[in-house]
Write an enzyme that holds these catalytic residues in place. Structure first.
Site, short mmCIF file in Angstrom:
data_model
loop_
_atom_site.label_atom_id
_atom_site.label_comp_id
_atom_site.label_asym_id
_atom_site.label_seq_id
_atom_site.Cartn_x
_atom_site.Cartn_y
_atom_site.Cartn_z
N LYS A 112 0.86 -1.19 0.00
CA LYS A 112 0.00 0.00 0.00
C LYS A 112 0.88 1.23 0.00
CE LYS A 112 -4.52 0.78 0.45
NZ LYS A 112 -5.56 -0.22 0.16
N ASP A 152 -6.92 4.04 -4.78
CA ASP A 152 -7.44 3.95 -3.41
C ASP A 152 -8.14 5.30 -3.14
OD1 ASP A 152 -7.17 1.93 -1.03
OD2 ASP A 152 -6.82 3.87 -0.11
N1 GLU Z 1 -7.14 0.03 -3.05
C1 GLU Z 1 -7.92 -1.14 -3.30
C2 GLU Z 1 -8.03 -1.98 -2.05
O1 GLU Z 1 -7.89 -1.48 -0.97
C3 GLU Z 1 -7.46 -1.90 -4.54
C4 GLU Z 1 -6.13 -2.54 -4.49
C5 GLU Z 1 -5.71 -3.13 -5.85
O2 GLU Z 1 -6.53 -3.22 -6.74
O3 GLU Z 1 -4.54 -3.49 -5.95
O4 GLU Z 1 -8.34 -3.14 -2.11
#
Ligand code: GLU
Length: 449
Positions: A112, A152
């Site tokens: 993240k 996100d």
């Molecule tokens: N930000 C999204 C989550 O929290 C997507 C993450 C992604 O697709 O890699 O799941």
């Protein structure tokens, strides 16, 4: 909404959830220190970014990218623009990504990222410059086979296009499409990605209802739904639940909320939002203060905004029978216990909101294969993944409840002074299933060297 005795540090919350699962893993004795290894992030990157603002001022931003675990594959996870971005927050979010990827069985570990800023006050061009500088600063710490970002909070397909472009400028002469997911359709994005988190959440609920796992509900027709957050997840949830026959009675965004016991006209609400920039003052509705949407009378509550919204303070006032976590970490451990004691089922984030990363995985596969799948194919495969992950969580919980006396005994044998083991919730079961997959991957690889 805060309660002084509660710990709102997200990494501590992730740890508390993890600790609840450890006693239920099959090898409590045989973990040989692996539990600690699996919880700690593998890599934490902090970058300082000078960015020229529209007025010529050079603002210094702080960004992070955390790679939590690569036992099952390269890092995967979004990045956000938000004032609350901090190391512990990003660490927790990366940790949850590991469990999510394991649960839906996509070959990624968790990661993240984020840049601390107020996305509501920066311009489109400033956002582009921040994104480019952030991605350049991360350099080869991201890549199609190392760590793959995605959208996100306050980042979207446009932001991902800038990520791709920046990375591509730094790596000319290669097909770099798989370096980032959630891209625009014109730039290697996948059909179904934008609504994927909400689609996945609906599929989980539909499947749980179909197998009788949400007892008060036996269908979605007429079921009342309240949704906190009207961004990518909340907005699409409102539309999808409405289309599925549910009655969306309350929604909110960061400015406030609206309530109508007879159901909101979701299409007109979308138009009102496009016109005014907020859901508040939608004609014919009762106004709610920020946070009040969580306490609205409804069958199903979807927190789809940010973390730590359902707390020990407001959990006693939640009226829903089921809470489905569209956001990451919306419920504190204190609230979890209160909801459990009140018989309110919480469908945890690491199951409920995995649709996004599932379709991200499909996008990555399409990019690597130079293919573009039709929407129907994406929808079919998403449904398969979500049902399968839901079944795994339900079966894991049933197994843990069956053997509960045995786990309890093993626990008290080693922790005689600790309080007794509480019965496993769906969150604990989801953690156990995910952890077991990561543990098995780690053990079959062996500890290097
Ligand atoms: N930000 C999204 C989550 O929290 C997507 C993450 C992604 O697709 O890699 O799941």
């Amino acid at each position: 909404m805060s309660s002084p005795q509660e710990d709102f540090n997200l990494h501590n919350i992730a740890k508390a959830q993890f600790d609840k699962a450890v006693p239920f893993t099959t090898k409590l004795e045989g973990w040989r220190g692996l539990a600690e290894w699996l919880f700690q992030p593998e890599r934490i990157i902090k970058v300082t970014l000078p960015v020229e603002m529209d007025d010529g001022y050079v603002h210094t931003f702080t960004g992070f990218r955390v790679l939590h675990d690569t036992s099952r594959g390269p890092g995967k996870g979004g990045f956000r623009f938000h004032p609350s971005v901090a190391e512990d927050e990003v660490k927790a979010l990366a940790t949850w990504m590991t469990w999510k990827c394991a649960l839906v069985d996509v070959p990624f570990g968790g990661a993240k990222g984020g840049v601390r800023c107020d996305p509501t006050t920066i311009s489109w061009r400033e956002k582009r410059r921040i994104t480019r500088r952030y991605i350049a600063a991360l350099g080869d710490n991201i890549g199609p086979h190392t760590d793959i970002p995605a959208p996100d909070l306050y980042t979207d397909a446009q932001t991902m296009a800038w990520v791709y472009d920046t990375y591509s400028m730094l790596h000319p002469g290669k097909n770099n499409l798989a370096v980032v997911t959630g891209k625009p359709l014109d730039l290697g994005g996948s059909e179904g990605r934008e609504a994927a988190t909400a689609s996945g959440l609906l599929l989980v609920i539909e499947h749980m209802i179909a197998v009788g796992a949400l007892p008060p509900l036996n269908g979605l027709s007429g079921v009342t739904v309240a949704i906190q957050g009207f961004g990518n997840v909340g907005g699409h949830c409102a539309r999808l639940f409405h289309n599925a026959g549910a009655v969306v009675v309350a929604v909110s965004d960061r400015h406030g909320g609206v309530y109508d016991p007879n159901g909101l006209d979701v299409t007109r609400l979308g138009a009102h939002l496009a016109e005014t920039g907020s859901v508040v003052h939608f004609p014919g509705t009762e106004s709610l203060a920020v946070g009040e949407v969580l306490e609205a009378p409804c069958d199903l509550l979807v927190p789809a905004a940010i973390e730590t919204q359902i707390t020990a303070e407001n959990a006693p006032r939640i009226q829903a029978a089921v809470v489905v976590e569209g956001a990451n970490g919306p419920t504190t451990p204190g609230a979890d216990e209160i909801l459990r004691d009140r018989g309110i089922t919480v469908v945890p984030d690491i199951l409920a909101n995995t649709g996004g990363v599932v379709v991200s995985y499909f996008e990555w596969v399409q990019n690597l294969a130079n293919k573009s799948w039709p929407a129907a194919e994406v929808g079919r495969l998403l449904e398969e993944k979500m049902r399968c992950a839901t079944d795994v969580v339900l079966a894991t919980r049933a197994g843990l409840l069956d053997g509960f006396a045995r786990y309890q005994e093993a626990w008290t044998a080693v922790r005689e002074n600790d309080p007794p083991l509480p019965p496993p919730t769906l969150r604990t079961a989801a953690h156990v299933a995910a952890l077991e997959r990561c543990r098995r991957a780690t053990e079959s690889r062996g500890i290097w060297p």
